[in-house]
Design a protein around this motif. Structure first.
Motif, short mmCIF file in Angstrom:
data_model
loop_
_atom_site.label_atom_id
_atom_site.label_comp_id
_atom_site.label_asym_id
_atom_site.label_seq_id
_atom_site.Cartn_x
_atom_site.Cartn_y
_atom_site.Cartn_z
N LEU A 54 2.02 1.44 -8.31
CA LEU A 54 0.77 1.05 -8.96
C LEU A 54 0.89 1.17 -10.47
O LEU A 54 1.27 2.24 -10.98
CB LEU A 54 -0.37 1.93 -8.44
N LEU A 55 0.56 0.11 -11.19
CA LEU A 55 0.69 0.13 -12.64
C LEU A 55 -0.51 0.79 -13.29
O LEU A 55 -1.66 0.43 -13.04
CB LEU A 55 0.83 -1.30 -13.18
N ALA A 56 -0.23 1.76 -14.15
CA ALA A 56 -1.26 2.42 -14.97
C ALA A 56 -0.64 2.71 -16.33
O ALA A 56 0.57 2.56 -16.54
CB ALA A 56 -1.74 3.70 -14.30
N GLY A 57 -1.48 3.13 -17.27
CA GLY A 57 -1.00 3.42 -18.61
C GLY A 57 -1.02 2.23 -19.55
O GLY A 57 -0.60 2.35 -20.71
N LEU A 58 -1.52 1.09 -19.08
CA LEU A 58 -1.46 -0.12 -19.91
C LEU A 58 -2.41 -0.04 -21.11
O LEU A 58 -2.13 -0.63 -22.16
CB LEU A 58 -1.77 -1.35 -19.06
N PRO A 76 -1.85 -6.85 -15.03
CA PRO A 76 -3.08 -6.09 -15.27
C PRO A 76 -2.99 -4.68 -14.67
O PRO A 76 -2.40 -4.46 -13.62
CB PRO A 76 -4.16 -6.92 -14.55
N GLU A 77 -3.59 -3.74 -15.36
CA GLU A 77 -3.64 -2.37 -14.86
C GLU A 77 -4.35 -2.35 -13.51
O GLU A 77 -5.38 -3.00 -13.32
CB GLU A 77 -4.38 -1.50 -15.87
N GLY A 78 -3.79 -1.60 -12.57
CA GLY A 78 -4.38 -1.54 -11.25
C GLY A 78 -3.78 -2.51 -10.26
O GLY A 78 -4.23 -2.57 -9.11
N ARG A 79 -2.75 -3.26 -10.66
CA ARG A 79 -2.05 -4.12 -9.71
C ARG A 79 -0.80 -3.40 -9.21
O ARG A 79 -0.20 -2.57 -9.89
CB ARG A 79 -1.62 -5.45 -10.36
N ALA A 373 -6.71 -2.25 -7.56
CA ALA A 373 -5.73 -1.44 -6.84
C ALA A 373 -6.01 -1.43 -5.34
O ALA A 373 -5.10 -1.60 -4.51
CB ALA A 373 -5.73 -0.02 -7.39
N LEU A 374 -7.26 -1.22 -4.97
CA LEU A 374 -7.60 -1.14 -3.54
C LEU A 374 -7.49 -2.49 -2.87
O LEU A 374 -7.04 -2.59 -1.71
CB LEU A 374 -8.99 -0.54 -3.38
N ALA A 375 -7.86 -3.56 -3.58
CA ALA A 375 -7.72 -4.90 -3.02
C ALA A 375 -6.25 -5.25 -2.85
O ALA A 375 -5.84 -5.82 -1.81
CB ALA A 375 -8.41 -5.93 -3.91
N ASP A 376 -5.43 -4.92 -3.84
CA ASP A 376 -4.00 -5.19 -3.77
C ASP A 376 -3.36 -4.37 -2.66
O ASP A 376 -2.48 -4.85 -1.93
CB ASP A 376 -3.34 -4.87 -5.10
N ALA A 377 -3.76 -3.10 -2.52
CA ALA A 377 -3.21 -2.25 -1.47
C ALA A 377 -3.49 -2.84 -0.10
O ALA A 377 -2.62 -2.85 0.78
CB ALA A 377 -3.80 -0.84 -1.58
N ASP A 378 -4.69 -3.36 0.07
CA ASP A 378 -5.03 -3.99 1.35
C ASP A 378 -4.22 -5.27 1.56
O ASP A 378 -3.73 -5.54 2.66
CB ASP A 378 -6.53 -4.31 1.37
N ARG A 379 -4.04 -6.03 0.50
CA ARG A 379 -3.34 -7.31 0.59
C ARG A 379 -1.87 -7.13 0.95
O ARG A 379 -1.32 -7.92 1.73
CB ARG A 379 -3.47 -8.05 -0.74
#
Length: 387
Positions: A54-58, A76-79, A373-379
């Motif tokens: 998970l990308l953070a710190g952007l 984007p942050e959270g992807r 993040a949660l949508a991507d995790a589900d995807r």
């Protein structure tokens, strides 16, 4: 000497917070009259491995690079990402050379903590999950800890000063120190004093494992606070837990038998994703500490992949400007940016900075990042193999 061992914001922004060899590189290139236009990419793995992060710190990375004569594209942050670049810089090399150390630090540390937090979030998707890990890191790092946890979908955090900077109120009730200060046998006095003193908006969650059996202290807390008791927290030392799941079921049974089934059960103390999966159906919420704050950083590196329009790379890295994609089946693709991507795939690298200025519309809202993040995790099915 400063009062605390903290590298300040001015040193970071100016590029002084760098490795010495970048200063020497600048001197050599300037003396040689060389300053090529390059494309540099921040990458962990060259190809997808099947292990998403998970990308953070952007937000901090963008602040660092803004004001320099560069163009930047970033996920984007959270992807979630799995191979290929998460950030790409185009510009004269000396425009950003000495910023590499801080840039990688911002992205590596935050992404590692956010990924660990996401592991916990997906392990207990219907539970309240709070970040309790600030005490495990240097105080200067606490905002990064709490923000990374929020990006992964945590419901709150404990650190007061981090909350000041994030614009959010920190949460928490009582430590064992409070109970001990009132003394053995005086737990009721401690719970009552808390209820009488703390503002009405704070939940009444009693710590119930300090001196005696968890079930005993829980029932005594109910008798003391009655309907004002919102929940109880068990933070029992690991050496005294025994079958912790059984303890929680026993406590829940006794509360229900006395008509207090609405009292929530919270658990903390050395918890990780496996613990949350094991306890999520017998506890309402969790406080997670070291699993997030002590997470290994993502091993990002910054590599030049193009010089004056020509593809190039060091051994073991891939030359050429790249794009990364989310494929329709939830996979992750990596390809050359000037080629057509996978069919119906979503390109993930988006403009972040142009000519040194942040692109209009790029934002760093924590709630929006958590939704991504949660949508991507589900995807992508993140954590499905652990269910």
């Amino acid at each position: 000497m400063t009062e605390f061992d903290i590298v300040g914001a001015d040193a970071i922004a100016s590029g002084r917070a760098t490795d010495a060899y970048f200063e020497r590189t600048e001197a050599v290139l300037e003396a040689a009259g060389r300053n090529p236009e390059v494309v540099a990419e921040v990458t962990a793995d060259q190809f997808p491995t099947g292990d998403f992060e998970l990308l953070a710190g952007l937000k901090d990375a963008a602040a660092l690079l803004s004001g320099h004569d560069v163009d930047v594209d970033a996920i984007p942050e959270g992807r979630l990402f799995d191979g290929g670049p998460v950030l790409r810089i185009r510009g004269d090399y000396l425009a950003f050379a000495r910023l590499e150390t801080s840039l990688l630090g911002f992205l590596s540390h935050a992404s590692g903590m956010a990924t660990a937090a996401l592991d916990c979030r997906v392990a207990a998707p219907d539970s309240t999950v709070l970040s309790f890990g600030a005490r495990h890191v240097h105080p200067a790092m606490t905002v990064a800890v709490e923000r990374s946890a929020l990006i992964a979908g945590f419901d709150g955090f404990s650190h007061v000063a981090a909350g000041d900077l994030l614009g959010r109120e920190a949460g928490g009730t009582m430590p064992h120190a409070l109970m001990i200060c009132f003394g053995r046998g005086n737990q009721e006095a401690a719970w009552a004093a808390f209820d009488e003193t703390v503002e009405e908006g704070a939940p009444r969650i009693a710590l119930c494992d300090t001196f005696s059996d968890e079930k005993d202290e829980v029932l005594r807390a109910v008798e003391t606070l009655g309907d004002r008791l919102d929940g109880v927290r068990l933070d029992t030392t690991g050496s005294r837990r025994g079958d912790f799941r059984h303890i929680l079921r026993e406590v829940a049974w006794e509360l229900d038998a006395r008509g207090h089934e609405d009292v929530d059960l919270y658990v903390s103390g050395g918890l990780g994703p496996a613990d949350l999966r094991h306890l999520r159906d017998v506890a309402d919420g969790f406080g997670v500490g070291g699993t997030v704050s002590n997470a290994d950083p993502v091993d990002f590196a910054l590599d030049i992949v193009e010089v004056d329009g020509e593809p190039v790379s060091k051994r073991g890295k891939l030359s050429g400007v790249k794009q990364v994609y989310r494929t329709p089946d939830g996979g992750h693709g990596v390809g050359l940016a000037d080629r057509e991507g996978p069919a119906d795939a979503e390109p993930l690298l988006e403009p972040l900075i142009r000519d040194g200025e942040l692109v209009d519309g790029r934002e760093f809202d924590v709630d929006a990042a958590a939704e991504r993040a949660l949508a991507d995790a589900d995807r992508v099915g993140y954590g499905d193999e652990e269910a």
